[in-house]
Design a protein around this motif. Structure first.
Motif, PDB file in Angstrom:
ATOM      1  N   GLY A  30       0.837  -1.199   0.000  1.00 47.91           N
ATOM      2  CA  GLY A  30       0.000   0.000   0.000  1.00 47.91           C
ATOM      3  C   GLY A  30       0.867   1.241   0.000  1.00 47.91           C
ATOM      4  N   GLU A  31       0.232   2.399   0.136  1.00 43.97           N
ATOM      5  CA  GLU A  31       0.952   3.656   0.027  1.00 43.97           C
ATOM      6  C   GLU A  31       1.993   3.831   1.128  1.00 43.97           C
ATOM      7  N   ASP A  32       1.694   3.383   2.345  1.00 45.92           N
ATOM      8  CA  ASP A  32       2.666   3.527   3.426  1.00 45.92           C
ATOM      9  C   ASP A  32       3.948   2.757   3.128  1.00 45.92           C
ATOM     10  N   SER A  33       3.800   1.546   2.604  1.00 47.81           N
ATOM     11  CA  SER A  33       5.012   0.769   2.303  1.00 47.81           C
ATOM     12  C   SER A  33       5.709   1.259   1.038  1.00 47.81           C
ATOM     13  N   MET A  34       5.034   2.087   0.213  1.00 44.00           N
ATOM     14  CA  MET A  34       5.730   2.733  -0.904  1.00 44.00           C
ATOM     15  C   MET A  34       6.767   3.709  -0.368  1.00 44.00           C
ATOM     16  N   ARG A  35       6.461   4.370   0.747  1.00 40.08           N
ATOM     17  CA  ARG A  35       7.452   5.255   1.382  1.00 40.08           C
ATOM     18  C   ARG A  35       8.655   4.448   1.859  1.00 40.08           C
ATOM     19  N   GLU A  36       8.399   3.301   2.460  1.00 39.24           N
ATOM     20  CA  GLU A  36       9.486   2.438   2.915  1.00 39.24           C
ATOM     21  C   GLU A  36      10.336   1.984   1.732  1.00 39.24           C
ATOM     22  N   ALA A  37       9.676   1.626   0.639  1.00 38.91           N
ATOM     23  CA  ALA A  37      10.394   1.183  -0.558  1.00 38.91           C
ATOM     24  C   ALA A  37      11.259   2.303  -1.121  1.00 38.91           C
ATOM     25  N   ALA A  38      10.709   3.518  -1.163  1.00 41.87           N
ATOM     26  CA  ALA A  38      11.464   4.647  -1.688  1.00 41.87           C
ATOM     27  C   ALA A  38      12.706   4.919  -0.844  1.00 41.87           C
ATOM     28  N   ALA A  39      12.552   4.864   0.467  1.00 40.78           N
ATOM     29  CA  ALA A  39      13.699   5.084   1.351  1.00 40.78           C
ATOM     30  C   ALA A  39      14.770   4.025   1.125  1.00 40.78           C
ATOM     31  N   ALA A  40      14.348   2.786   0.936  1.00 43.79           N
ATOM     32  CA  ALA A  40      15.304   1.703   0.695  1.00 43.79           C
ATOM     33  C   ALA A  40      16.026   1.893  -0.632  1.00 43.79           C
ATOM     34  N   MET A  41      15.309   2.350  -1.659  1.00 41.98           N
ATOM     35  CA  MET A  41      15.948   2.602  -2.951  1.00 41.98           C
ATOM     36  C   MET A  41      16.920   3.769  -2.860  1.00 41.98           C
ATOM     37  N   LEU A  42      16.517   4.845  -2.188  1.00 38.73           N
ATOM     38  CA  LEU A  42      17.366   6.026  -2.088  1.00 38.73           C
ATOM     39  C   LEU A  42      18.649   5.742  -1.320  1.00 38.73           C
ATOM     40  N   ALA A  43      18.620   4.743  -0.461  1.00 37.72           N
ATOM     41  CA  ALA A  43      19.822   4.382   0.299  1.00 37.72           C
ATOM     42  C   ALA A  43      20.950   3.908  -0.612  1.00 37.72           C
ATOM     43  N   TYR A  44      20.625   3.491  -1.825  1.00 39.93           N
ATOM     44  CA  TYR A  44      21.655   3.055  -2.774  1.00 39.93           C
ATOM     45  C   TYR A  44      22.242   4.214  -3.579  1.00 39.93           C
ATOM     46  N   GLY A  45      21.712   5.425  -3.408  1.00 36.11           N
ATOM     47  CA  GLY A  45      22.390   6.570  -3.987  1.00 36.11           C
ATOM     48  C   GLY A  45      21.717   7.362  -5.083  1.00 36.11           C
ATOM     49  N   PRO A  46      20.587   6.934  -5.666  1.00 35.78           N
ATOM     50  CA  PRO A  46      19.963   7.784  -6.687  1.00 35.78           C
ATOM     51  C   PRO A  46      19.446   9.079  -6.068  1.00 35.78           C
ATOM     52  N   ARG A  47      19.346  10.127  -6.879  1.00 34.33           N
ATOM     53  CA  ARG A  47      18.843  11.408  -6.358  1.00 34.33           C
ATOM     54  C   ARG A  47      17.352  11.353  -6.093  1.00 34.33           C
ATOM     55  N   TRP A  48      16.616  10.676  -6.940  1.00 34.98           N
ATOM     56  CA  TRP A  48      15.162  10.545  -6.807  1.00 34.98           C
ATOM     57  C   TRP A  48      14.770   9.089  -7.023  1.00 34.98           C
ATOM     58  N   ALA A  49      13.703   8.673  -6.368  1.00 40.06           N
ATOM     59  CA  ALA A  49      13.102   7.361  -6.622  1.00 40.06           C
ATOM     60  C   ALA A  49      11.650   7.561  -7.031  1.00 40.06           C
ATOM     61  N   LEU A  50      11.267   6.908  -8.108  1.00 41.55           N
ATOM     62  CA  LEU A  50       9.867   6.902  -8.554  1.00 41.55           C
ATOM     63  C   LEU A  50       9.369   5.471  -8.401  1.00 41.55           C
ATOM     64  N   ILE A  51       8.619   5.227  -7.333  1.00 39.37           N
ATOM     65  CA  ILE A  51       8.090   3.891  -7.047  1.00 39.37           C
ATOM     66  C   ILE A  51       6.755   3.752  -7.754  1.00 39.37           C
ATOM     67  N   LYS A  52       6.689   2.805  -8.686  1.00 37.96           N
ATOM     68  CA  LYS A  52       5.488   2.648  -9.515  1.00 37.96           C
ATOM     69  C   LYS A  52       4.523   1.669  -8.846  1.00 37.96           C
ATOM     70  N   GLY A  53       3.347   2.161  -8.500  1.00 39.39           N
ATOM     71  CA  GLY A  53       2.372   1.334  -7.797  1.00 39.39           C
ATOM     72  C   GLY A  53       1.299   0.751  -8.679  1.00 39.39           C
ATOM     73  N   GLY A  54       1.598   0.579  -9.953  1.00 37.25           N
ATOM     74  CA  GLY A  54       0.589   0.109 -10.888  1.00 37.25           C
ATOM     75  C   GLY A  54       0.050  -1.272 -10.593  1.00 37.25           C
ATOM     76  N   HIS A  55       0.787  -2.085  -9.819  1.00 38.44           N
ATOM     77  CA  HIS A  55       0.317  -3.431  -9.498  1.00 38.44           C
ATOM     78  C   HIS A  55      -0.584  -3.463  -8.269  1.00 38.44           C
ATOM     79  N   LEU A  56      -0.762  -2.310  -7.606  1.00 43.30           N
ATOM     80  CA  LEU A  56      -1.644  -2.251  -6.447  1.00 43.30           C
ATOM     81  C   LEU A  56      -3.095  -2.093  -6.913  1.00 43.30           C
ATOM     82  N   PRO A  57      -4.059  -2.527  -6.098  1.00 43.37           N
ATOM     83  CA  PRO A  57      -5.465  -2.307  -6.468  1.00 43.37           C
ATOM     84  C   PRO A  57      -5.837  -0.840  -6.361  1.00 43.37           C
ATOM     85  N   GLY A  58      -6.944  -0.479  -7.014  1.00 42.65           N
ATOM     86  CA  GLY A  58      -7.413   0.902  -6.956  1.00 42.65           C
ATOM     87  C   GLY A  58      -6.773   1.758  -8.023  1.00 42.65           C
ATOM     88  N   GLU A  59      -6.706   3.062  -7.764  1.00 35.55           N
ATOM     89  CA  GLU A  59      -6.151   3.971  -8.758  1.00 35.55           C
ATOM     90  C   GLU A  59      -4.672   3.687  -8.979  1.00 35.55           C
TER      91      GLU A  59
END
Length: 271
Positions: free
Chosen positions: A160-189
């Motif tokens: 869900g959206e809360d764990s998208m924040r967790e995912a973004a933080a984990a990705m950013l820890a590897y050094g990219p300037r920005w992370a775009l976490i794509k939630g297209g596989h989640l239900p809803g919008e």
């Protein structure tokens, strides 16, 4: 040679370093179609060749490191580049070679960390995952993982959206300037999260009930790179890429016996 400044009468220059999709829906083919549709000049470095159709990937073959290096240097050394997008790189050797090449560019870099195809076929060797984390992600202006790729790279399972924040933080820890976490596989919008660790931008669109979505990830990353090449900042480029990709998904069409592609020329078809 980077060519980060626009010139009158010439479209912005965008380079894709990725794999070829023989069915034309994803990979290099999707990248170049997207770049053209968005008014930029697309160039390519082919890292792998796939045998692929609407039913899946029947096989793939990596190009030699020397061929990838030569393509990149040929294009960038003569023509220049204003944004780079990476896609399928297949092996640790290719990931590390591309990272070495990108380390010399000042142009923005969009990393689409392709690991699995739309049909579930693996497109990244197991021993290459560490190379993506350690060599490629630190060079990314933006990294654009889907939820399967988030799990592959970080171990975070997004529900869900809360764990998208967790995912973004984990990705950013590897050094990219920005992370775009794509939630297209989640239900809803269809919701994506763009963040640099400080600022959050939630990109939302109605879910399009269309099963023909092959090439979505390649299309979004290429649209983002094209918009960066035009001089947009990362949040504006991400919004433009989301809008273009949403339209392409809505216009996706059947092809062959399986999943059809998104429609990269949907704006032209509307005219």
């Amino acid at each position: 040679m980077d060519d980060v400044n626009p010139r009158p009468g010439r479209p912005p220059l965008v380079l894709t370093v990725a794999g070829s999709d023989s069915g034309g829906g994803a990979g290099i083919q999707a990248d170049l179609k997207t770049m053209l549709a968005l008014g930029t000049h697309g160039m390519s470095v082919i890292a792998a060749v796939t045998a692929q159709n609407s039913l899946g990937v029947q096989g793939y073959w990596e190009l030699p490191v020397e061929a990838v290096r030569a393509q990149y240097r040929s294009v960038v050394g003569d023509i220049g580049v204003q944004a780079v997008k990476t896609g399928m790189l297949a092996s640790a050797a290719l990931v590390e070679t591309v990272a070495e090449l990108l380390s010399g560019t000042q142009a923005p870099v969009v990393v689409d960390p392709v690991g699995v195809s739309k049909h579930g076929d693996s497109l990244l060797a197991g021993d290459a995952v560490d190379s993506v984390r350690s060599a490629l992600l630190p060079l990314a202006t933006v990294v654009t993982p889907n939820l399967d790729e988030v799990a592959q790279l970080t171990g975070v399972q997004v529900t869900g959206e809360d764990s998208m924040r967790e995912a973004a933080a984990a990705m950013l820890a590897y050094g990219p300037r920005w992370a775009l976490i794509k939630g297209g596989h989640l239900p809803g919008e269809a919701v994506d999260l763009l963040t640099d660790g400080t600022r959050e931008h939630w990109l939302r669109a109605p879910r399009r009930e269309n099963r023909h979505t092959h090439g979505t990830g390649c299309t979004l990353a290429s649209a983002l790179a094209a918009s960066l090449a035009k001089g947009l900042d990362v949040p504006a480029a991400a919004r433009a890429a989301k809008e273009y990709t949403t339209g392409a998904i809505e216009a996706g069409f059947p092809l062959g016996s399986g999943l059809g592609p998104v429609h990269h020329g949907w704006r032209l078809a509307e005219r």
